[in-house]
Motif scaffolding. Structure first.
Motif, PDB file in Angstrom:
ATOM      1  N   UNK A  99       7.384   5.536 -27.522  1.00  0.00           N
ATOM      2  CA  UNK A  99       6.212   5.072 -26.668  1.00  0.00           C
ATOM      3  C   UNK A  99       4.822   5.419 -27.571  1.00  0.00           C
ATOM      4  N   UNK A 100       4.697   6.618 -27.975  1.00  0.00           N
ATOM      5  CA  UNK A 100       3.316   6.990 -28.282  1.00  0.00           C
ATOM      6  C   UNK A 100       3.111   6.213 -29.791  1.00  0.00           C
ATOM      7  N   UNK A 101       4.083   6.249 -30.568  1.00  0.00           N
ATOM      8  CA  UNK A 101       3.634   5.455 -31.803  1.00  0.00           C
ATOM      9  C   UNK A 101       3.440   4.151 -31.768  1.00  0.00           C
ATOM     10  N   UNK A 102       4.321   3.498 -30.793  1.00  0.00           N
ATOM     11  CA  UNK A 102       4.156   2.004 -30.729  1.00  0.00           C
ATOM     12  C   UNK A 102       2.839   1.629 -30.207  1.00  0.00           C
ATOM     13  N   UNK A 103       2.293   2.413 -29.253  1.00  0.00           N
ATOM     14  CA  UNK A 103       1.193   1.947 -28.481  1.00  0.00           C
ATOM     15  C   UNK A 103      -0.161   2.679 -29.121  1.00  0.00           C
ATOM     16  N   UNK A 104      -0.001   3.636 -30.057  1.00  0.00           N
ATOM     17  CA  UNK A 104      -1.142   3.973 -30.629  1.00  0.00           C
ATOM     18  C   UNK A 104      -1.529   2.786 -31.844  1.00  0.00           C
ATOM     19  N   UNK A 105      -0.319   2.090 -32.188  1.00  0.00           N
ATOM     20  CA  UNK A 105      -0.939   0.947 -33.140  1.00  0.00           C
ATOM     21  C   UNK A 105      -1.545  -0.239 -32.512  1.00  0.00           C
ATOM     22  N   UNK A 106      -1.756  -0.206 -31.074  1.00  0.00           N
ATOM     23  CA  UNK A 106      -2.389  -1.028 -30.531  1.00  0.00           C
ATOM     24  C   UNK A 106      -3.818  -0.780 -30.023  1.00  0.00           C
ATOM     25  N   UNK A 107      -4.281   0.474 -30.539  1.00  0.00           N
ATOM     26  CA  UNK A 107      -5.468   0.916 -30.190  1.00  0.00           C
ATOM     27  C   UNK A 107      -6.623   0.226 -30.450  1.00  0.00           C
TER      28      UNK A 107
END
Length: 465
Positions: A99-107
């Motif tokens: 979850x963290x990896x995927x959403x960090x890419x949307x920052x």
């Protein structure tokens, strides 16, 4: 009826079987992801600096925040794994990572990326005690060091894949604003691949026996895994450990990991900055490729040399040797006149430090805490040790950019030499469990212990084929 010792002996004296390799892969993929996520951020922040107009302080915070979170995650998951069982928590950490990896890419800004890097760090930290303990408690006695080291050695592939992905994207023609997002999102792939395997793994027989006191279930798991019929009696067991003994061990394991990670993460996460200091006019692609080559030639072989020698040479010996050679390498970079003007000699000495980091304390500080604590405190002790390591990593990552600007490249490596010497000192506090059952943990801190008698009894029994 088999006794508790018979059940554990059946597991520990078995030959390496398919379930050992399956457990190693399931655990190791987490460390592949951990390495990728932790080390790719150095390239990401280099790309983001001109796009988001980041200062040195912001770059340092982004590089280091996952490490603070990892320290918290390691201690938290270690405590939970001892309280509720290894199976209960295993897999949650890779869900957090995904979850963290995927959403960090949307920052969209610094604060959002900082938040998601913190979440990733919690998952990374949680992976350290859970994966190490599960592999250690499933491993056979003869090959336990190799199996636990092999889990950690997957980190080496993550160290390689990260820079290779970065290099491939940098020459692809894709905009830099998209490149860093792809880099971060790809960290979700290996983590997601093992969620199911981790959530369906059986509880370790040692935890079932020594904490839950469920001998029937422990016997059932061992029978299934080893294909040998094992039943149990109703014997009870107490490890006899005191809190004082526990905390003495923690000082040795946590202290060694703390000083190691100051040097290892300080150099590794900031490797592009170090290469830039050595060659100020080199491009980002060039410095990334040089860093990758160093990892490939020096670091990756070091992991596997350790894996195939640790059960023969011993954990403590490898750790002391590694710290010593790292200290000598860093001291050479500090004392040799004009070494930064001699690129090839500098890179050779710098690379040598990486070989002895992996054929040394970076692997052994992972293996030793998974062995030297009793079962009821094993994950917590491991989590405290890993947490201390990540605190050292945080300090290394945070201060290396500052040290490079104030002390120069050679002065920075001199500081790393001091950290390695301190690591040698704390290593003196850890015991050697080469060729010993994990049950030896209960005896080897007490004067006049019966650990040697216990070991001789094990060796005299017939090994399970």
């Amino acid at each position: 009826m088999r006794t508790r010792a018979d059940i554990l002996e059946t597991l520990e004296e078995s030959k390496i079987q398919s379930f050992h390799w399956r457990t190693m892969f399931t655990s190791g993929m987490g460390f592949f992801t951990d390495a990728y996520d932790l080390f790719i951020i150095g390239v990401v922040t280099t790309i983001l600096a001109p796009i988001w107009h980041l200062g040195k302080a912001e770059i340092g915070i982004l590089n280091a925040t996952s490490l603070i979170a990892a320290a918290i995650g390691a201690i938290l998951f270690g405590k939970l794994a001892d309280r509720f069982g290894r199976k209960s928590v295993y897999g949650i950490e890779v869900i957090i990572l995904t979850i963290g990896a995927l959403l960090s890419a949307t920052s969209q800004n610094f604060d959002q990326l900082l938040f998601w890097r913190f979440i990733i760090g919690l998952g990374i930290g949680g992976d350290y005690p859970t994966s190490a303990i599960i592999m250690s408690e499933y491993a056979n006695r003869k090959n336990r060091g190799r199996l636990v080291t092999s889990v950690f050695a997957m980190q080496g592939f993550g160290l390689l894949v990260g820079p290779l992905v970065a290099s491939g994207l940098l020459v692809s023609g894709i905009s830099h604003d998209m490149i860093w997002r792809i880099m971060l999102a790809l960290g979700a792939v290996p983590a997601a691949a093992v969620i199911y395997l981790r959530r369906t793994i059986s509880e370790t027989p040692r935890y079932l026996l020594e904490v839950k006191k469920d001998k029937a279930e422990a016997a059932k798991v061992v029978s299934t895994l080893t294909q040998h019929d094992v039943s149990s009696d109703d014997q009870t067991h107490s490890d006899g450990w005191t809190k004082r003994q526990f905390w003495v061990r923690v000082i040795g394991t946590a202290g060694s990991w703390f000083f190691l990670d100051i040097a290892f993460y300080g150099n590794s996460v900031s490797s592009t900055l170090i290469m830039k200091s050595l060659a100020p006019h080199a491009s980002l692609l060039h410095t990334t490729l040089v860093s990758t080559l160093i990892f490939l030639v020096f670091a990756v072989p070091g992991y596997w040399v350790t894996a195939f020698t640790i059960d023969h040479i011993g954990r403590k010996t490898i750790q002391m040797l590694g710290f010593m050679m790292m200290a000598l390498s860093f001291a050479g970079l500090y004392f040799i006149p004009n070494i930064t003007m001699m690129t090839i000699p500098f890179l050779l000495i710098y690379g040598l430090s990486y070989f002895f980091t992996e054929f040394g304390p970076n692997t052994t500080t992972f293996v030793i805490p998974a062995e030297v604590f009793p079962t009821r405190w094993r994950a917590f002790g491991d989590g405290l040790s890993a947490g201390a390591g990540k605190m050292g990593a945080f300090l290394g990552v945070l201060f290396v950019p500052i040290l490079l600007s104030r002390l120069s490249l050679t002065g920075t490596e001199g500081v790393m030499a001091v950290a390695c010497i301190l690591g040698m000192g704390t290593t003196l506090l850890v015991p050697e469990l080469k060729h010993k059952s994990l049950s030896a943990t209960y005896h080897d801190t007490d004067p006049g212990s019966d650990s040697s008698n216990t070991q001789s009894k094990v060796k005299n029994r017939h090994a399970v084929s």
